[in-house]
Design a protein around this motif. Structure first.
Motif, PDB file in Angstrom:
ATOM      1  N   GLN A   1      -0.936   1.960  -8.840  1.00  0.00           N
ATOM      2  CA  GLN A   1      -2.246   1.743  -9.315  1.00  0.00           C
ATOM      3  C   GLN A   1      -3.026   2.074  -8.177  1.00  0.00           C
ATOM      4  OE1 GLN A   1      -2.573  -2.506 -10.740  1.00  0.00           O
ATOM      5  NE2 GLN A   1      -4.749  -2.490  -9.540  1.00  0.00           N
ATOM      6  N   PRO A   2      -3.798   3.219  -8.598  1.00  0.00           N
ATOM      7  CA  PRO A   2      -4.778   3.970  -7.636  1.00  0.00           C
ATOM      8  C   PRO A   2      -6.011   2.778  -7.191  1.00  0.00           C
ATOM      9  CG  PRO A   2      -4.630   5.141  -9.484  1.00  0.00           C
ATOM     10  CD  PRO A   2      -3.903   3.993  -9.902  1.00  0.00           C
ATOM     11  N   ALA A   3      -6.308   2.762  -5.625  1.00  0.00           N
ATOM     12  CA  ALA A   3      -7.455   2.172  -5.301  1.00  0.00           C
ATOM     13  C   ALA A   3      -8.688   2.135  -6.222  1.00  0.00           C
ATOM     14  CB  ALA A   3      -7.641   2.428  -3.849  1.00  0.00           C
ATOM     15  N   GLY A   4      -9.188   0.840  -6.524  1.00  0.00           N
ATOM     16  CA  GLY A   4     -10.449   0.649  -7.344  1.00  0.00           C
ATOM     17  C   GLY A   4     -10.174   0.868  -8.759  1.00  0.00           C
ATOM     18  N   HIS A   5      -8.857   0.837  -9.172  1.00  0.00           N
ATOM     19  CA  HIS A   5      -8.837   0.982 -10.714  1.00  0.00           C
ATOM     20  C   HIS A   5      -7.809  -0.227 -10.945  1.00  0.00           C
ATOM     21  CE1 HIS A   5     -10.382   4.928 -11.356  1.00  0.00           C
ATOM     22  NE2 HIS A   5     -10.222   5.205 -10.102  1.00  0.00           N
ATOM     23  N   ASP A   6      -7.871  -0.811 -12.511  1.00  0.00           N
ATOM     24  CA  ASP A   6      -6.860  -1.918 -12.524  1.00  0.00           C
ATOM     25  C   ASP A   6      -5.628  -1.119 -13.432  1.00  0.00           C
ATOM     26  OD1 ASP A   6      -8.034  -1.446 -14.958  1.00  0.00           O
ATOM     27  OD2 ASP A   6      -9.284  -3.260 -15.049  1.00  0.00           O
TER      28      ASP A   6
ATOM     29  N   LEU B   1       0.990  -1.208   0.075  1.00  0.00           N
ATOM     30  CA  LEU B   1       0.009   0.098  -0.234  1.00  0.00           C
ATOM     31  C   LEU B   1       0.889   1.289   0.016  1.00  0.00           C
ATOM     32  CD1 LEU B   1      -2.722  -1.167   2.794  1.00  0.00           C
ATOM     33  CD2 LEU B   1      -2.838  -1.118   0.207  1.00  0.00           C
ATOM     34  N   ALA B   2       0.463   2.428  -0.784  1.00  0.00           N
ATOM     35  CA  ALA B   2       0.859   3.459  -0.653  1.00  0.00           C
ATOM     36  C   ALA B   2       0.002   4.565  -0.925  1.00  0.00           C
ATOM     37  CB  ALA B   2       2.124   3.587  -1.983  1.00  0.00           C
ATOM     38  N   GLN B   3       0.448   5.882  -0.926  1.00  0.00           N
ATOM     39  CA  GLN B   3      -0.449   6.837  -1.236  1.00  0.00           C
ATOM     40  C   GLN B   3       0.380   8.098  -1.932  1.00  0.00           C
ATOM     41  OE1 GLN B   3       0.265   6.247   2.186  1.00  0.00           O
ATOM     42  NE2 GLN B   3      -1.410   4.691   2.136  1.00  0.00           N
ATOM     43  N   PHE B   4      -0.210   8.985  -2.897  1.00  0.00           N
ATOM     44  CA  PHE B   4       0.316   9.884  -3.248  1.00  0.00           C
ATOM     45  C   PHE B   4      -0.373  10.953  -2.635  1.00  0.00           C
ATOM     46  CE2 PHE B   4       1.159   8.334  -7.590  1.00  0.00           C
ATOM     47  CZ  PHE B   4       2.682   8.542  -7.741  1.00  0.00           C
ATOM     48  N   ARG B   5       0.383  12.108  -2.127  1.00  0.00           N
ATOM     49  CA  ARG B   5      -0.152  13.126  -1.313  1.00  0.00           C
ATOM     50  C   ARG B   5       0.080  14.515  -1.992  1.00  0.00           C
ATOM     51  NH1 ARG B   5      -1.697  11.332   3.527  1.00  0.00           N
ATOM     52  NH2 ARG B   5      -0.938   8.920   3.956  1.00  0.00           N
TER      53      ARG B   5
ATOM     54  N   LYS C   1      -8.807  13.735 -12.405  1.00  0.00           N
ATOM     55  CA  LYS C   1     -10.052  13.721 -11.893  1.00  0.00           C
ATOM     56  C   LYS C   1      -9.985  12.933 -10.317  1.00  0.00           C
ATOM     57  CE  LYS C   1     -13.033  13.988 -15.837  1.00  0.00           C
ATOM     58  NZ  LYS C   1     -13.884  13.319 -16.689  1.00  0.00           N
ATOM     59  N   ILE C   2      -9.094  12.151 -10.226  1.00  0.00           N
ATOM     60  CA  ILE C   2      -8.861  11.476  -9.016  1.00  0.00           C
ATOM     61  C   ILE C   2      -7.504  11.521  -8.453  1.00  0.00           C
ATOM     62  CG2 ILE C   2     -10.317   9.658  -9.943  1.00  0.00           C
ATOM     63  CD1 ILE C   2      -7.612   7.802 -10.385  1.00  0.00           C
ATOM     64  N   SER C   3      -6.744  12.405  -8.852  1.00  0.00           N
ATOM     65  CA  SER C   3      -5.598  12.581  -8.239  1.00  0.00           C
ATOM     66  C   SER C   3      -5.381  13.202  -7.050  1.00  0.00           C
ATOM     67  CB  SER C   3      -4.391  13.373  -9.264  1.00  0.00           C
ATOM     68  OG  SER C   3      -4.625  14.454  -9.222  1.00  0.00           O
TER      69      SER C   3
ATOM     70  N   GLN D   1      -1.760   1.008  -4.523  1.00  0.00           N
ATOM     71  CA  GLN D   1      -0.909   0.064  -4.075  1.00  0.00           C
ATOM     72  C   GLN D   1       0.210   0.018  -5.390  1.00  0.00           C
ATOM     73  OE1 GLN D   1      -1.930  -4.112  -5.098  1.00  0.00           O
ATOM     74  NE2 GLN D   1      -3.942  -3.371  -5.431  1.00  0.00           N
ATOM     75  N   LEU D   2       1.457  -0.580  -5.007  1.00  0.00           N
ATOM     76  CA  LEU D   2       2.516  -0.674  -5.745  1.00  0.00           C
ATOM     77  C   LEU D   2       2.572  -1.769  -6.655  1.00  0.00           C
ATOM     78  CD1 LEU D   2       5.347   1.068  -3.538  1.00  0.00           C
ATOM     79  CD2 LEU D   2       3.784   2.195  -5.188  1.00  0.00           C
ATOM     80  N   VAL D   3       3.197  -1.671  -8.144  1.00  0.00           N
ATOM     81  CA  VAL D   3       3.029  -2.892  -8.639  1.00  0.00           C
ATOM     82  C   VAL D   3       4.372  -3.008  -9.399  1.00  0.00           C
ATOM     83  CG1 VAL D   3       0.588  -2.692  -9.448  1.00  0.00           C
ATOM     84  CG2 VAL D   3       2.445  -1.854 -10.973  1.00  0.00           C
ATOM     85  N   TRP D   4       4.815  -4.341  -9.759  1.00  0.00           N
ATOM     86  CA  TRP D   4       6.138  -4.416 -10.315  1.00  0.00           C
ATOM     87  C   TRP D   4       6.028  -5.803 -10.972  1.00  0.00           C
ATOM     88  CZ3 TRP D   4       9.711  -0.784 -10.187  1.00  0.00           C
ATOM     89  CH2 TRP D   4      11.134  -1.300 -10.652  1.00  0.00           C
ATOM     90  N   PRO D   5       6.293  -5.719 -12.375  1.00  0.00           N
ATOM     91  CA  PRO D   5       7.147  -4.567 -13.302  1.00  0.00           C
ATOM     92  C   PRO D   5       6.229  -3.453 -13.350  1.00  0.00           C
ATOM     93  CG  PRO D   5       6.556  -6.482 -14.477  1.00  0.00           C
ATOM     94  CD  PRO D   5       6.109  -6.823 -13.482  1.00  0.00           C
ATOM     95  N   ILE D   6       6.918  -2.254 -13.679  1.00  0.00           N
ATOM     96  CA  ILE D   6       6.020  -0.949 -14.128  1.00  0.00           C
ATOM     97  C   ILE D   6       5.151  -1.221 -15.339  1.00  0.00           C
ATOM     98  CG2 ILE D   6       7.756   0.471 -12.714  1.00  0.00           C
ATOM     99  CD1 ILE D   6       8.697   1.411 -15.551  1.00  0.00           C
TER     100      ILE D   6
END
Length: 204
Positions: free
Chosen positions: A168-173, A124-128, A186-188, A150-155
């Protein structure tokens, strides 16, 4: 008591052309002339605080005092839960190379540190983002936005900037690096902070 913005010129305390264009676009409906720290030949003050709000305040108050104009600044970054909130205010520092910023290097460092500690998934992570609007008399208003994910790898993805391709923002794939710029806005975290700023300082 919150203070409305009632002038017709706003200084955006940034040397980042992308952020400046975004602000000009958002404030166009209010008939506000936006000028940048660059245009006013302002130096970038040292960011000596260990919080986003602290650094945003330094930039906004320095610009307001130097020009006599209300000044808006932002400080933003990514916080990673398993790394105790790092890189946080040092988000850009992780990408510094001595001749420009390398965010692939910064993302790799984040991934390597998580792997080294065998951090659990989802990571888990957050952009602030913290915006501060400061007036020359010392008053300021603070607006914060948070985008969890959350963070994904590979990018994944070539759009966006910074750590977007691993976030990867919560609720999005999709990652922010795969998203259309306007959909992301809109979500940032920055979009949320700017919406609060507009509502409080320009709302009815």
């Amino acid at each position: 008591m919150t203070r409305k913005f009632d002038g017709n010129r706003l200084l955006v305390a940034t040397h980042n052309k992308g952020k400046l264009e975004e602000m000009k676009h958002l404030l166009q409906p209010f008939g506000v002339t936006v000028v940048s720290a660059d245009e006013m030949d302002l130096p970038e003050p040292a960011e000596t605080e260990d919080t986003f709000v602290g650094n945003a305040r330094i930039k906004a108050h320095a610009a307001a005092k130097a020009t006599g104009l209300p000044a808006l600044s932002d400080d933003s970054g990514i916080t990673i839960d398993a790394l105790d909130g790092a890189p946080g205010v040092y988000t850009a520092d992780w990408a510094e190379t001595g001749n420009g910023r390398d965010f692939m290097m910064a993302m790799t460092r984040a991934h390597d540190e998580l792997e080294a500690m065998n951090a659990a998934h989802p990571r888990l992570a957050q952009f602030r983002c913290t915006l501060v609007l400061a007036w020359p008399d010392g008053h300021d208003e603070v607006f914060e936005g948070v985008m969890p994910g959350q963070l994904v790898w590979p990018i994944r993805g070539k759009d966006g900037f910074g750590y977007d391709p691993m976030f990867q923002p919560a609720g999005h794939d999709q990652t922010c690096g795969e998203m259309d710029r306007w959909a992301k806005n809109k979500i940032s975290h920055r979009g949320q902070a700017v919406a609060k700023f507009v509502e409080v300082c320009f709302g009815g």
